[in-house]
Write a protein that holds these residues in place. Sequence first.
Motif, PDB file in Angstrom:
ATOM      1  N   GLY A  17       0.784  -1.228   0.000  1.00  0.00           N
ATOM      2  CA  GLY A  17       0.000   0.000   0.000  1.00  0.00           C
ATOM      3  C   GLY A  17       0.812   1.273   0.000  1.00  0.00           C
ATOM      4  O   GLY A  17       0.272   2.357  -0.287  1.00  0.00           O
ATOM      5  N   PHE A  18       2.093   1.181   0.289  1.00  0.00           N
ATOM      6  CA  PHE A  18       2.933   2.379   0.357  1.00  0.00           C
ATOM      7  C   PHE A  18       3.704   2.649  -0.931  1.00  0.00           C
ATOM      8  O   PHE A  18       4.370   3.674  -1.054  1.00  0.00           O
ATOM      9  CB  PHE A  18       3.925   2.247   1.519  1.00  0.00           C
ATOM     10  N   PHE A  19       3.615   1.731  -1.906  1.00  0.00           N
ATOM     11  CA  PHE A  19       4.418   1.853  -3.117  1.00  0.00           C
ATOM     12  C   PHE A  19       3.547   1.844  -4.365  1.00  0.00           C
ATOM     13  O   PHE A  19       2.437   1.304  -4.359  1.00  0.00           O
ATOM     14  CB  PHE A  19       5.447   0.713  -3.179  1.00  0.00           C
ATOM     15  N   ASP A  20       4.062   2.428  -5.435  1.00  0.00           N
ATOM     16  CA  ASP A  20       3.305   2.554  -6.677  1.00  0.00           C
ATOM     17  C   ASP A  20       3.529   1.387  -7.630  1.00  0.00           C
ATOM     18  O   ASP A  20       3.159   1.465  -8.799  1.00  0.00           O
ATOM     19  CB  ASP A  20       3.701   3.859  -7.392  1.00  0.00           C
ATOM     20  N   PHE A  21       4.124   0.324  -7.147  1.00  0.00           N
ATOM     21  CA  PHE A  21       4.405  -0.832  -7.995  1.00  0.00           C
ATOM     22  C   PHE A  21       4.254  -2.097  -7.163  1.00  0.00           C
ATOM     23  O   PHE A  21       4.332  -2.061  -5.939  1.00  0.00           O
ATOM     24  CB  PHE A  21       5.813  -0.739  -8.598  1.00  0.00           C
ATOM     25  N   PRO A  22       4.025  -3.242  -7.795  1.00  0.00           N
ATOM     26  CA  PRO A  22       3.787  -4.492  -7.059  1.00  0.00           C
ATOM     27  C   PRO A  22       4.995  -4.925  -6.224  1.00  0.00           C
ATOM     28  O   PRO A  22       6.140  -4.789  -6.650  1.00  0.00           O
ATOM     29  CB  PRO A  22       3.502  -5.504  -8.167  1.00  0.00           C
ATOM     30  N   LEU A  23       4.712  -5.431  -5.041  1.00  0.00           N
ATOM     31  CA  LEU A  23       5.732  -6.011  -4.173  1.00  0.00           C
ATOM     32  C   LEU A  23       5.286  -7.433  -3.873  1.00  0.00           C
ATOM     33  O   LEU A  23       4.407  -7.662  -3.044  1.00  0.00           O
ATOM     34  CB  LEU A  23       5.870  -5.195  -2.880  1.00  0.00           C
ATOM     35  N   GLU A  24       5.881  -8.402  -4.560  1.00  0.00           N
ATOM     36  CA  GLU A  24       5.398  -9.771  -4.464  1.00  0.00           C
ATOM     37  C   GLU A  24       6.518 -10.760  -4.729  1.00  0.00           C
ATOM     38  O   GLU A  24       7.496 -10.452  -5.407  1.00  0.00           O
ATOM     39  CB  GLU A  24       4.267  -9.988  -5.476  1.00  0.00           C
ATOM     40  N   LEU A  25       6.356 -11.951  -4.183  1.00  0.00           N
ATOM     41  CA  LEU A  25       7.296 -13.029  -4.454  1.00  0.00           C
ATOM     42  C   LEU A  25       6.918 -13.737  -5.755  1.00  0.00           C
ATOM     43  O   LEU A  25       5.732 -13.853  -6.072  1.00  0.00           O
ATOM     44  CB  LEU A  25       7.267 -14.059  -3.318  1.00  0.00           C
ATOM     45  N   PRO A  26       7.902 -14.211  -6.500  1.00  0.00           N
ATOM     46  CA  PRO A  26       7.574 -15.036  -7.673  1.00  0.00           C
ATOM     47  C   PRO A  26       6.834 -16.293  -7.226  1.00  0.00           C
ATOM     48  O   PRO A  26       7.083 -16.824  -6.136  1.00  0.00           O
ATOM     49  CB  PRO A  26       8.953 -15.401  -8.237  1.00  0.00           C
ATOM     50  N   THR A  27       5.941 -16.765  -8.048  1.00  0.00           N
ATOM     51  CA  THR A  27       5.185 -17.972  -7.710  1.00  0.00           C
ATOM     52  C   THR A  27       5.766 -19.215  -8.381  1.00  0.00           C
ATOM     53  O   THR A  27       5.269 -20.317  -8.172  1.00  0.00           O
ATOM     54  CB  THR A  27       3.714 -17.813  -8.134  1.00  0.00           C
ATOM     55  N   LYS A  28       6.822 -19.046  -9.172  1.00  0.00           N
ATOM     56  CA  LYS A  28       7.434 -20.174  -9.869  1.00  0.00           C
ATOM     57  C   LYS A  28       8.208 -21.063  -8.897  1.00  0.00           C
ATOM     58  O   LYS A  28       8.670 -20.611  -7.841  1.00  0.00           O
ATOM     59  CB  LYS A  28       8.386 -19.669 -10.963  1.00  0.00           C
ATOM     60  N   GLN A  29       8.391 -22.307  -9.283  1.00  0.00           N
ATOM     61  CA  GLN A  29       9.185 -23.247  -8.500  1.00  0.00           C
ATOM     62  C   GLN A  29      10.665 -23.091  -8.858  1.00  0.00           C
ATOM     63  O   GLN A  29      11.029 -22.961 -10.023  1.00  0.00           O
ATOM     64  CB  GLN A  29       8.725 -24.672  -8.787  1.00  0.00           C
ATOM     65  N   PHE A  30      11.523 -23.101  -7.835  1.00  0.00           N
ATOM     66  CA  PHE A  30      12.961 -22.940  -8.025  1.00  0.00           C
ATOM     67  C   PHE A  30      13.674 -24.265  -7.771  1.00  0.00           C
ATOM     68  O   PHE A  30      13.263 -25.053  -6.916  1.00  0.00           O
ATOM     69  CB  PHE A  30      13.517 -21.884  -7.057  1.00  0.00           C
ATOM     70  N   THR A  31      14.751 -24.495  -8.530  1.00  0.00           N
ATOM     71  CA  THR A  31      15.587 -25.671  -8.330  1.00  0.00           C
ATOM     72  C   THR A  31      17.045 -25.244  -8.211  1.00  0.00           C
ATOM     73  O   THR A  31      17.437 -24.179  -8.703  1.00  0.00           O
ATOM     74  CB  THR A  31      15.447 -26.671  -9.504  1.00  0.00           C
ATOM     75  N   LEU A  32      17.837 -26.063  -7.585  1.00  0.00           N
ATOM     76  CA  LEU A  32      19.247 -25.749  -7.344  1.00  0.00           C
ATOM     77  C   LEU A  32      20.016 -25.662  -8.660  1.00  0.00           C
ATOM     78  O   LEU A  32      19.921 -26.544  -9.504  1.00  0.00           O
ATOM     79  CB  LEU A  32      19.871 -26.803  -6.435  1.00  0.00           C
ATOM     80  N   ARG A  33      20.799 -24.597  -8.794  1.00  0.00           N
ATOM     81  CA  ARG A  33      21.632 -24.418  -9.992  1.00  0.00           C
ATOM     82  C   ARG A  33      23.116 -24.483  -9.659  1.00  0.00           C
ATOM     83  O   ARG A  33      23.889 -25.117 -10.342  1.00  0.00           O
ATOM     84  CB  ARG A  33      21.316 -23.078 -10.658  1.00  0.00           C
ATOM     85  N   ASN A  34      23.545 -23.785  -8.597  1.00  0.00           N
ATOM     86  CA  ASN A  34      24.948 -23.754  -8.192  1.00  0.00           C
ATOM     87  C   ASN A  34      25.055 -23.849  -6.680  1.00  0.00           C
ATOM     88  O   ASN A  34      24.176 -23.363  -5.959  1.00  0.00           O
ATOM     89  CB  ASN A  34      25.632 -22.449  -8.639  1.00  0.00           C
ATOM     90  N   GLN A  35      26.118 -24.434  -6.216  1.00  0.00           N
ATOM     91  CA  GLN A  35      26.386 -24.477  -4.779  1.00  0.00           C
ATOM     92  C   GLN A  35      27.828 -24.066  -4.546  1.00  0.00           C
ATOM     93  O   GLN A  35      28.741 -24.495  -5.261  1.00  0.00           O
ATOM     94  CB  GLN A  35      26.135 -25.874  -4.218  1.00  0.00           C
TER      95      GLN A  35
END
Length: 270
Positions: free
Chosen positions: A215-233
């Motif tokens: 409510g305090f910002f003029d743009f969306p503040l949200e987490l991605p809803t996609k599933q993440f998988t490990l790429r590098n460790q």
Amino acid sequence: MKQILKERFPAWCFDMQQGQFTTMLTDDLDSLLGCAIEKYVKGNEINYFYNFNKIFVADKKEERKAIGIDLALHKGKSWCNHVVRISENDYVNPQTANINALLNVHKGNYTKKYAMSTVLTMWSFYGLPLPATKEGKMILLAIDSAYLGHYREMFNKIHTQYLLLLGFDELVDLLNETYESEFVEIQNKYNTKAKIQLNNEGYLTTTLPLAKLQGFFDFPLELPTKQFTLRNQFKDTTGSTYEFKSKDQIDKTIISFALTGKNRFKYTYL
């Protein structure tokens, strides 16, 4: 942002081509809001999540390069607020948009560091209007406890100088009329120090009250809803500036590096 500072930023920061890059989120509100700014201004969306010793990816087929947000990458594009030198002559990533890197802050002048958030740097660089309400402005200053230097006698002068350099005279006035305890209340009310994590199924979760903050910002503040998988460790460790006089003495392939205090640092490596 005053031109004397802005002109020091890497050339890629000025490129306004839409959707040219993706972004790499880290584990806090500073990074999430920074990613939201990058999407709002340039259409660059989150495709990676970095929790300091692992990188996770949403779309494995994505070929665009990523911009690290609130991330002290040793190579590659990033927005950052960390001190990344031990010695004033240390190598610094030429693609980092980091005031401390641009102004040559290191162990020897550590008390002169920019001790505010990555979000405030981005907000200033992109010339975004400050939130309309006092509470909205206080939330910005609460991120990474960016308000704190104002209330410490040793840092008050340099803290004010940085805010003026960023063009945030209005925030200086706000700090002058606000008690430190009021910012602590804001941090508690909006749980601004809450972390972002991946659950066992690979989805991002957080206890940050994103709907309220939105409510305090003029743009969306949200987490991605996609599933993440490990790429590098990576491996991670800490060190002492008493032992290492220069970052260049570290005989490892550094991924990220930052001083965590005048005499301590932390880094990841291959």
